[in-house]
Design a protein around this motif. Sequence first.
Motif, PDB file in Angstrom:
ATOM      1  N   LEU A 155       2.297   1.842  -3.316  1.00 56.72           N
ATOM      2  CA  LEU A 155       1.318   2.352  -4.264  1.00 56.72           C
ATOM      3  C   LEU A 155       1.037   3.827  -4.029  1.00 56.72           C
ATOM      4  O   LEU A 155       0.749   4.575  -4.959  1.00 56.72           O
ATOM      5  CB  LEU A 155       0.002   1.587  -4.110  1.00 56.72           C
ATOM      6  CG  LEU A 155      -0.144   0.313  -4.896  1.00 56.72           C
ATOM      7  CD1 LEU A 155      -1.520  -0.263  -4.684  1.00 56.72           C
ATOM      8  CD2 LEU A 155       0.073   0.598  -6.373  1.00 56.72           C
ATOM      9  N   ALA A 156       1.093   4.234  -2.747  1.00 57.73           N
ATOM     10  CA  ALA A 156       0.685   5.586  -2.400  1.00 57.73           C
ATOM     11  C   ALA A 156       1.793   6.597  -2.621  1.00 57.73           C
ATOM     12  O   ALA A 156       1.534   7.784  -2.692  1.00 57.73           O
ATOM     13  CB  ALA A 156       0.219   5.637  -0.949  1.00 57.73           C
ATOM     14  N   THR A 157       3.046   6.125  -2.721  1.00 53.79           N
ATOM     15  CA  THR A 157       4.150   7.067  -2.864  1.00 53.79           C
ATOM     16  C   THR A 157       4.385   7.352  -4.336  1.00 53.79           C
ATOM     17  O   THR A 157       4.724   6.456  -5.082  1.00 53.79           O
ATOM     18  CB  THR A 157       5.444   6.473  -2.281  1.00 53.79           C
ATOM     19  OG1 THR A 157       5.119   5.810  -1.065  1.00 53.79           O
ATOM     20  CG2 THR A 157       6.456   7.533  -2.018  1.00 53.79           C
ATOM     21  N   PRO A 158       4.205   8.606  -4.748  1.00 54.66           N
ATOM     22  CA  PRO A 158       4.546   8.933  -6.134  1.00 54.66           C
ATOM     23  C   PRO A 158       6.033   8.656  -6.315  1.00 54.66           C
ATOM     24  O   PRO A 158       6.825   8.956  -5.408  1.00 54.66           O
ATOM     25  CB  PRO A 158       4.264  10.429  -6.245  1.00 54.66           C
ATOM     26  CG  PRO A 158       3.619  10.844  -4.978  1.00 54.66           C
ATOM     27  CD  PRO A 158       3.808   9.772  -3.968  1.00 54.66           C
ATOM     28  N   PHE A 183       0.836  -1.203   0.000  1.00 61.59           N
ATOM     29  CA  PHE A 183       0.000   0.000   0.000  1.00 61.59           C
ATOM     30  C   PHE A 183       0.871   1.253   0.000  1.00 61.59           C
ATOM     31  O   PHE A 183       0.608   2.207  -0.731  1.00 61.59           O
ATOM     32  CB  PHE A 183      -0.907   0.016   1.232  1.00 61.59           C
ATOM     33  CG  PHE A 183      -2.251  -0.584   0.973  1.00 61.59           C
ATOM     34  CD1 PHE A 183      -3.110  -0.011   0.047  1.00 61.59           C
ATOM     35  CD2 PHE A 183      -2.662  -1.718   1.638  1.00 61.59           C
ATOM     36  CE1 PHE A 183      -4.345  -0.559  -0.201  1.00 61.59           C
ATOM     37  CE2 PHE A 183      -3.905  -2.278   1.395  1.00 61.59           C
ATOM     38  CZ  PHE A 183      -4.748  -1.691   0.475  1.00 61.59           C
ATOM     39  N   LEU A 184       1.922   1.212   0.829  1.00 62.03           N
ATOM     40  CA  LEU A 184       2.812   2.358   0.919  1.00 62.03           C
ATOM     41  C   LEU A 184       3.462   2.615  -0.436  1.00 62.03           C
ATOM     42  O   LEU A 184       3.546   3.756  -0.897  1.00 62.03           O
ATOM     43  CB  LEU A 184       3.876   2.064   1.982  1.00 62.03           C
ATOM     44  CG  LEU A 184       4.442   3.259   2.707  1.00 62.03           C
ATOM     45  CD1 LEU A 184       3.349   3.974   3.478  1.00 62.03           C
ATOM     46  CD2 LEU A 184       5.546   2.824   3.650  1.00 62.03           C
TER      47      LEU A 184
END
Lengths: 387, 328, 356
Positions: B147-150, B144-145
């Motif tokens: 995926l969330a980090t551009p 998740f992390l």
Amino acid sequence: MAVTDAKTLPPETVSPGAAETEIESSVSVASQWQLMWWKFRKHRMAMAGGVVTLIIYAIAIFVEFLSPSSPGVIRADYTWAPPQRLHFLRQTEEGMRWDPYVNGYKVEIDPEALKRTFVIDEEQIVDIGFFVRGEPYKMWGLWESDLHLVGSTDAEVPVYFLGADRMGRDLLSSMIYGTRVSMSIGLLGVFLSFFLGILLGGISGFYGGTTDNLIQRIIEFIRSIPTIPLWMGLAAALPTDWPPLRIYFGITIILSFIGWTGLARVVRGRFLSLRTEDFVMAARLDGASELTTIWRHMVPSFFSHIIASLTLSIPGMILAETSLSFLGLGLRRPVVSWGVLLQEAQNIRSVATAPWLLIPGLAVLVAVLALNFLGDGLRDAADPYNR
Amino acid sequence: MLQFLLRRLLYMVPTLLAISIVAFVIIQLPPGDFLTTMVAAMAAQDEDMDQAAMAALEEQYGLGQPVHIQYLKWMQGIVTRGDFGDSFGWNKPVSELVWGRLALTFVLSLASLLFVWVVAFPIGIYSAVKQYSIGDYFATFIGFLGLATPNFLLALILMYIAFKFFNQSVGGLFSPEYQEAPWTWGRVADLFAHLWVPVVIIGTAGTASLIRIMRANLLDELRKPYVVTARAKGLPEWRLLFKYPVRVALNPFVSTVGWVLPTLVSGAAIVSIVLSLPTTGPLLIRALLQQDMYLAASFIMLLSILTVIGTLVSDLLLAWLDPRIRME
Amino acid sequence: MESPVLIEIKNLKTHFFLDEGTVQAVNGVDFTIHQHKTLCVVGESGCGKSVTARSILQIVDQPGRIVEGEILYHRPFRLSAAGNGEWTSGETGANGNSTTEIIDLAALDPRGREIRAIRGQDISMIFQEPMTSLSPIHTVGNQITEAIKLHTDMLDDEADEHAVELLRRVGIPRPEERLGTYPFELSGGMRQRVMIAMALSCNPALLIADEPTTAVDVTTQAQILELLEELQDEYGMAIMLITHDLGVVAEMADDVVVMYLGQVAERGDVDSIFHDPKHPYTQSLLKSIPRLGVSRNRQRLDSIRGMVPDPYNRPSGCMFGPRCDHFMPGRCDAISPPAIPLGPGREVHCLLYEDE
């Protein structure tokens, strides 16, 4: 919002799986939305994600009041001022006392580089108050006010809880204002894509055949192009002399123009699988018109999936806007979004001087994580009959 | 299989055409044609444009003629002479600028793809087989992390850490001594020594989503009756796992190349800008900011074609793996 | 003459531990399977018949678990040591050495070596969905020879030959060519035949067939059942046939177990069950079958009153109580009916017969 609309749907629109016997007796009479809520509630991360999402959107609504200053206020004499830590208790003769303050700055001059740098001066004390008068603003563009949730009691002395950028603008205020832009562009973009997606996906799934084939080819085509270069190409074509608001809508349209394909796929997939379901066939045999069949019988049974997919596509929009603005091809000041703020951190020199410029990235991270968890939970809950 | 290959190749033709049209639209989007921009730019530098040269360019690009003629002239140049037009920003033909950069982009994307697979495959299997274990939760969280980090943010953070704590620069793909050097084994080795930083950064998001896909697919497959059949035969659990569900779950995994590749190419573009890698990214953004449209559009077009070819390869791989598709 | 016991199930309890509560899918089941005989387990969906069958092989899906009881497998001898030879019963062995091995399957580790050696070799199973019970991306030959190579020491080409033989035996035309085909190229009936060939590949002592004909059409259904009977004559295995179709029971069964909500309602030989049903549930089941020629004045077909209660709220006392026409207040909802023996291999769980 869509969720509340959905809740007002009559309970008799439960899906065909309701007849399943292996469910608690209270479960067997519960409506679809109740079942979904029960299932969703069990998903702790999703609940947390939902709460955080609500908080973020609340911040986006009350931006003017919540931010200590305005994002556009330039104070050249506070260039790259570091973050000031908020102290709640103050040491006095009688012991610790509730009295919020921050320490002020003193200027140090680097003799080698001949550069001015700000350092926190433990001697100086700037009083912090709640509900203070400060920078005047126009709430929601409707009425004038100068009330801020938190700020320096002395309007002449600015405070920088998260530091300042190279022009002495307050990062915290910019970030709070950025919340409105970043979050709304996500929402707006998703609704535009939703419209395109449900329209084309629905047509594709309901009619099938050549129409379906054509739309599928288009979707495949759009998906096969690397998005960022394409976005860059399209965004760069927006005339630079457009007013900020028009740029904002332009960017949103570009993002959703490419973003609708995912939703269209979900809608089409649902339509295709529902089309052959017995209850849809039954509705048709009962002589229900095509539109009634779609709206009364098919849409309610995949509405929940749509909401979940919508939630899951907001993060993509936010990330896309952030990337574009970061590259300087998206929004530009005076409009601030998290991406616009991160643009300040584009080169390693500024990051090295002022690492706090990366903090807006944290906002992106939190928002995207929260929305992902929420969407994931919604997706799991969307099919309450499926264990 | 041959028939399958031919059909897929045939399918590619309209896609390629559509890509070229989109690229051309991007060229046409900015107000005015490139020649006027060019004249303005030269005038700004106190240079005059030779009338004859201007006429030649006008003829070459079909300026002033209907749009579809211009498009056809552009395409004709590409197909017959490999001529993508000129970059006025560099005063050079686009074709001289793109190929070297495109090759490095290709290497970078391919390396990222391999990285994504190698990392996501075992973790995905582990997460599915040990569902709800601590390891699974950890993988999910990291996923998740990721995926969330551009990825540009990840690049910035890594650069900051390298600068602050190791006083080192992580940008670039070559050490200074190899920067302009011709290709030798030493330069290749140097490239690989630098490559892992952008590969990890670009691959993170893709890895995260592939882990989730592999996990979900495998969980689906684990519940299928054929697994029970195999178990009822008396197969040991691990052999059963790899022969049946993992093997079946591999197919959708391979087919994800279709969309992982565009994301990776996208990621490579933006990460390259942050890390200033000598790939297409920095040149593309510069071209776009200067409205150097022939260069920009050529990049976009070639990157897209690269992706389409990658997808084709993955389709073929999938057909080779899955009899159902092969015999369709 | 009673043939020797093969499987003896005693007070089997298999429960599923879900978030919503524990589902007592199988809750105290006793019955016996005899060698070379066909036992039909009949009941409505959700009565635990499939779970009972899976418990025998220890392949109950998570989060299900055998919590109590014994599954005693009286392992007969193999005539040849090759692993797939003829079986001989404990009785035949009695003239010399009657050391029939008894293994409690319920006590074995579900992932252990012992149970794996029994699965596919001593006891094999075929399933309801021939569509999804075969791997879509492995060839038929690959999937059949797998069990052969696992349990015997046949070489690749020997295993292939054996597989061709099996396919021919289950009535698949041109079996040599079929080895290389994929399941999706076969019809449903053909797939079920492949499943049967696979299950028979090691000549098992017991074949468990979990609703093998539910997913195929009526003609194929008859063919498959006929095939199973033929194969039983030829290979001599016992069959445990799970079905909800009383017609199939009448045709195939030697013995019948009627299950209701995780418990045995009644069991006995097929004639007594059909001609002299004791349990009110069995009686109502039989009444709900349409009969040709017996239509008395266009009478409506009987159906069983009420619905199967949901597994979280099981009734107290007799499970069938709330739907039973002979319900005795104060007794049926208080006492869980014990097994009342009515004859050899015949018993009923109903308080109506308590005094007999």
